[in-house]
Design an enzyme around this catalytic site. Structure first.
Site, PDB file in Angstrom:
ATOM      1  N   TYR A 128      -1.728  -1.157  10.520  1.00 12.89           N
ATOM      2  CA  TYR A 128      -1.808  -1.429   9.076  1.00 12.89           C
ATOM      3  C   TYR A 128      -0.569  -0.869   8.360  1.00 12.89           C
ATOM      4  O   TYR A 128       0.072  -1.554   7.540  1.00 12.89           O
ATOM      5  CB  TYR A 128      -3.078  -0.801   8.523  1.00 12.89           C
ATOM      6  CG  TYR A 128      -3.265  -0.970   7.034  1.00 12.89           C
ATOM      7  CD1 TYR A 128      -3.634  -2.200   6.503  1.00 12.89           C
ATOM      8  CD2 TYR A 128      -3.065   0.103   6.156  1.00 12.89           C
ATOM      9  CE1 TYR A 128      -3.808  -2.356   5.136  1.00 12.89           C
ATOM     10  CE2 TYR A 128      -3.235  -0.049   4.796  1.00 12.89           C
ATOM     11  CZ  TYR A 128      -3.606  -1.278   4.285  1.00 12.89           C
ATOM     12  OH  TYR A 128      -3.768  -1.426   2.932  1.00 12.89           O
TER      13      TYR A 128
ATOM     14  N   SER B 159       0.871  -1.190   0.000  1.00 17.64           N
ATOM     15  CA  SER B 159       0.000   0.000   0.000  1.00 17.64           C
ATOM     16  C   SER B 159       0.898   1.227   0.000  1.00 17.64           C
ATOM     17  O   SER B 159       2.072   1.135   0.358  1.00 17.64           O
ATOM     18  CB  SER B 159      -0.878   0.007   1.259  1.00 17.64           C
ATOM     19  OG  SER B 159      -1.641   1.194   1.325  1.00 17.64           O
TER      20      SER B 159
HETATM   21  P1  NAP Z   1     -11.147  -6.584   0.644  1.00 18.59           P
HETATM   22  O1  NAP Z   1     -12.086  -6.184  -0.410  1.00 18.59           O
HETATM   23  O2  NAP Z   1     -11.539  -6.434   2.079  1.00 18.59           O
HETATM   24  O3  NAP Z   1     -10.734  -8.108   0.375  1.00 18.59           O
HETATM   25  C1  NAP Z   1      -9.843  -8.752   1.246  1.00 18.59           C
HETATM   26  C2  NAP Z   1      -9.668 -10.178   0.774  1.00 18.59           C
HETATM   27  O4  NAP Z   1      -8.720 -10.822   1.642  1.00 18.59           O
HETATM   28  C3  NAP Z   1     -10.940 -11.000   0.861  1.00 18.59           C
HETATM   29  O5  NAP Z   1     -10.940 -11.956  -0.160  1.00 18.59           O
HETATM   30  C4  NAP Z   1     -10.816 -11.681   2.221  1.00 18.59           C
HETATM   31  O6  NAP Z   1     -11.626 -12.848   2.280  1.00 18.59           O
HETATM   32  C5  NAP Z   1      -9.318 -11.989   2.231  1.00 18.59           C
HETATM   33  N1  NAP Z   1      -8.734 -12.155   3.565  1.00 18.59           N
HETATM   34  C6  NAP Z   1      -8.761 -11.286   4.594  1.00 18.59           C
HETATM   35  N2  NAP Z   1      -8.129 -11.816   5.649  1.00 18.59           N
HETATM   36  C7  NAP Z   1      -7.678 -13.035   5.265  1.00 18.59           C
HETATM   37  C8  NAP Z   1      -6.959 -14.079   5.913  1.00 18.59           C
HETATM   38  N3  NAP Z   1      -6.564 -13.953   7.179  1.00 18.59           N
HETATM   39  N4  NAP Z   1      -6.676 -15.189   5.211  1.00 18.59           N
HETATM   40  C9  NAP Z   1      -7.072 -15.331   3.929  1.00 18.59           C
HETATM   41  N5  NAP Z   1      -7.754 -14.378   3.252  1.00 18.59           N
HETATM   42  C10 NAP Z   1      -8.054 -13.255   3.929  1.00 18.59           C
HETATM   43  O7  NAP Z   1      -9.756  -5.809   0.515  1.00 18.59           O
HETATM   44  P2  NAP Z   1      -9.106  -5.028  -0.736  1.00 18.59           P
HETATM   45  O8  NAP Z   1      -9.462  -3.606  -0.599  1.00 18.59           O
HETATM   46  O9  NAP Z   1      -9.353  -5.738  -1.988  1.00 18.59           O
HETATM   47  O10 NAP Z   1      -7.558  -5.150  -0.341  1.00 18.59           O
HETATM   48  C11 NAP Z   1      -6.748  -6.197  -0.831  1.00 18.59           C
HETATM   49  C12 NAP Z   1      -5.302  -5.865  -0.534  1.00 18.59           C
HETATM   50  O11 NAP Z   1      -4.996  -4.605  -1.106  1.00 18.59           O
HETATM   51  C13 NAP Z   1      -4.972  -5.744   0.956  1.00 18.59           C
HETATM   52  O12 NAP Z   1      -3.704  -6.302   1.212  1.00 18.59           O
HETATM   53  C14 NAP Z   1      -4.963  -4.255   1.181  1.00 18.59           C
HETATM   54  O13 NAP Z   1      -4.134  -3.891   2.250  1.00 18.59           O
HETATM   55  C15 NAP Z   1      -4.426  -3.761  -0.137  1.00 18.59           C
HETATM   56  N6  NAP Z   1      -4.764  -2.370  -0.467  1.00 18.59           N
HETATM   57  C16 NAP Z   1      -6.054  -2.010  -0.746  1.00 18.59           C
HETATM   58  C17 NAP Z   1      -6.326  -0.673  -1.089  1.00 18.59           C
HETATM   59  C18 NAP Z   1      -7.714  -0.211  -1.464  1.00 18.59           C
HETATM   60  O14 NAP Z   1      -7.892   0.970  -1.793  1.00 18.59           O
HETATM   61  N7  NAP Z   1      -8.714  -1.056  -1.457  1.00 18.59           N
HETATM   62  C19 NAP Z   1      -5.299   0.263  -1.108  1.00 18.59           C
HETATM   63  C20 NAP Z   1      -4.014  -0.143  -0.795  1.00 18.59           C
HETATM   64  C21 NAP Z   1      -3.746  -1.473  -0.492  1.00 18.59           C
HETATM   65  P3  NAP Z   1     -12.074 -13.505   3.687  1.00 18.59           P
HETATM   66  O15 NAP Z   1     -12.556 -12.378   4.545  1.00 18.59           O
HETATM   67  O16 NAP Z   1     -13.126 -14.502   3.323  1.00 18.59           O
HETATM   68  O17 NAP Z   1     -10.862 -14.166   4.236  1.00 18.59           O
END
Ligand code: NAP
Length: 259
Positions: free
Chosen positions: A157, A143
């Site tokens: 985080y 991130s």
């Molecule tokens: P999201 O929509 O909340 O999706 C998170 C995914 O991770 C889900 O599939 C969830 O499924 C899975 N997950 C969470 N905890 C887990 C665990 N302990 N073991 C296995 N799977 C797990 O999140 P997102 O926004 O797509 O973010 C994805 C990644 O991008 C993250 O690493 C986040 O830090 C990074 N990121 C996101 C943004 C943004 O703007 N969205 C920006 C910067 C970085 P389950 O809950 O079923 O496990």
């Protein structure tokens, strides 16, 4: 035009929704065989079925990336189903907010356990199969928050996301002799379901702080992952690519107002 990744076995953790699902869709559309990983097996299965229905090759695996035995079983499942592992997208992550003074040790441990230890465990579990292949790609979703910027409520985080980059640099050196590259994507504000739920005003405000004047799309991140997984990226390792529309660039509000 990138060399096709047809048949490459790709594990995407956190692929049941959001960025991970977008990465899985992009890889499956390019012919990769994709293991969809999340704790909620039903949600992972739904994504696998969607990709299969579109003609792709995908299947689901339920595990918690913070659980060493679970990720070992994940790597074993990829090998059993598809005969090896070529690419690991270590994307699973959580971002619950808690301010210092209120944050509990359990909250800290949960975020570091999923985001940072989960990355270490996922990479470790996939290593033997990649070494057997004689090559491998690790693509970590970090991130901008932590490595470059800060945001209230996210000390845990931010530490986890900066920690992923520290992990990446040394892992890249250690794994280079095995022809395994380790890189990271640093997304800015990406329009996921979670961000959409925060409403129009929030989205407008965030977009106004980004030089390209729009939030990122999931495809913006997925396309970067596709590049890092491609043959054309074979000489890149230990690097983070910021995908944020220039969000981290302005040194003040005035820098943005002047354009
Ligand atoms: P999201 O929509 O909340 O999706 C998170 C995914 O991770 C889900 O599939 C969830 O499924 C899975 N997950 C969470 N905890 C887990 C665990 N302990 N073991 C296995 N799977 C797990 O999140 P997102 O926004 O797509 O973010 C994805 C990644 O991008 C993250 O690493 C986040 O830090 C990074 N990121 C996101 C943004 C943004 O703007 N969205 C920006 C910067 C970085 P389950 O809950 O079923 O496990």
């Amino acid at each position: 035009m990138l060399t096709p990744i047809t048949g490459r076995v790709t594990i995407v953790t956190g692929a049941s929704r959001g960025i991970g699902r977008g990465i899985a869709r992009a890889f499956a559309a390019q012919g990769a065989r994709v293991l969809i990983v999340a704790r909620d097996g039903t949600a992972a299965e739904a994504v696998a079925q969607e990709l299969t229905a579109k003609g792709g090759t995908a299947s689901a695996f339920a595990c918690d990336v913070a659980d060493a035995d679970g990720v070992q079983a994940m790597a074993a499942a990829a090998e059993e189903r598809y005969g090896g592992i070529d690419i690991l997208c270590a994307n699973a992550g959580i971002f619950p907010a808690a301010r210092l003074g209120e944050m509990t040790t359990a909250q800290w441990d949960e975020v570091l356990g999923t985001n940072l230890k989960g990355t270490f465990l996922s990479v470790s579990a996939c290593l033997p199969a990649m070494r057997r292949r004689g090559r491998g790609r690790v693509i970590i979703t970090s991130s901008i928050t932590g490595p470059i910027t800060g945001y209230p409520g996210w000390t845990h985080y931010a530490a986890s996301k900066a920690g992923q980059l520290g992990f990446m640099r040394t892992a890249a050196i250690e794994l280079a002799p095995s022809n395994i590259t380790v890189n990271a994507i640093l997304p800015g504000n990406i329009l996921t379901e979670g961000l959409e739920a925060m409403g129009d005003d929030y989205r407008r405000q965030m977009a106004a702080s980004i030089p390209l004047r729009r939030l990122g799309s999931i495809a913006d991140v997925a396309n970067t992952a596709l590049f890092l997984g491609s043959d054309e990226a074979s000489y890149i390792t230990g690097q983070g690519i910021v995908v944020d529309g220039g969000q981290v660039l302005p040194e003040s509000l005035a820098a943005l107002e002047g354009i």
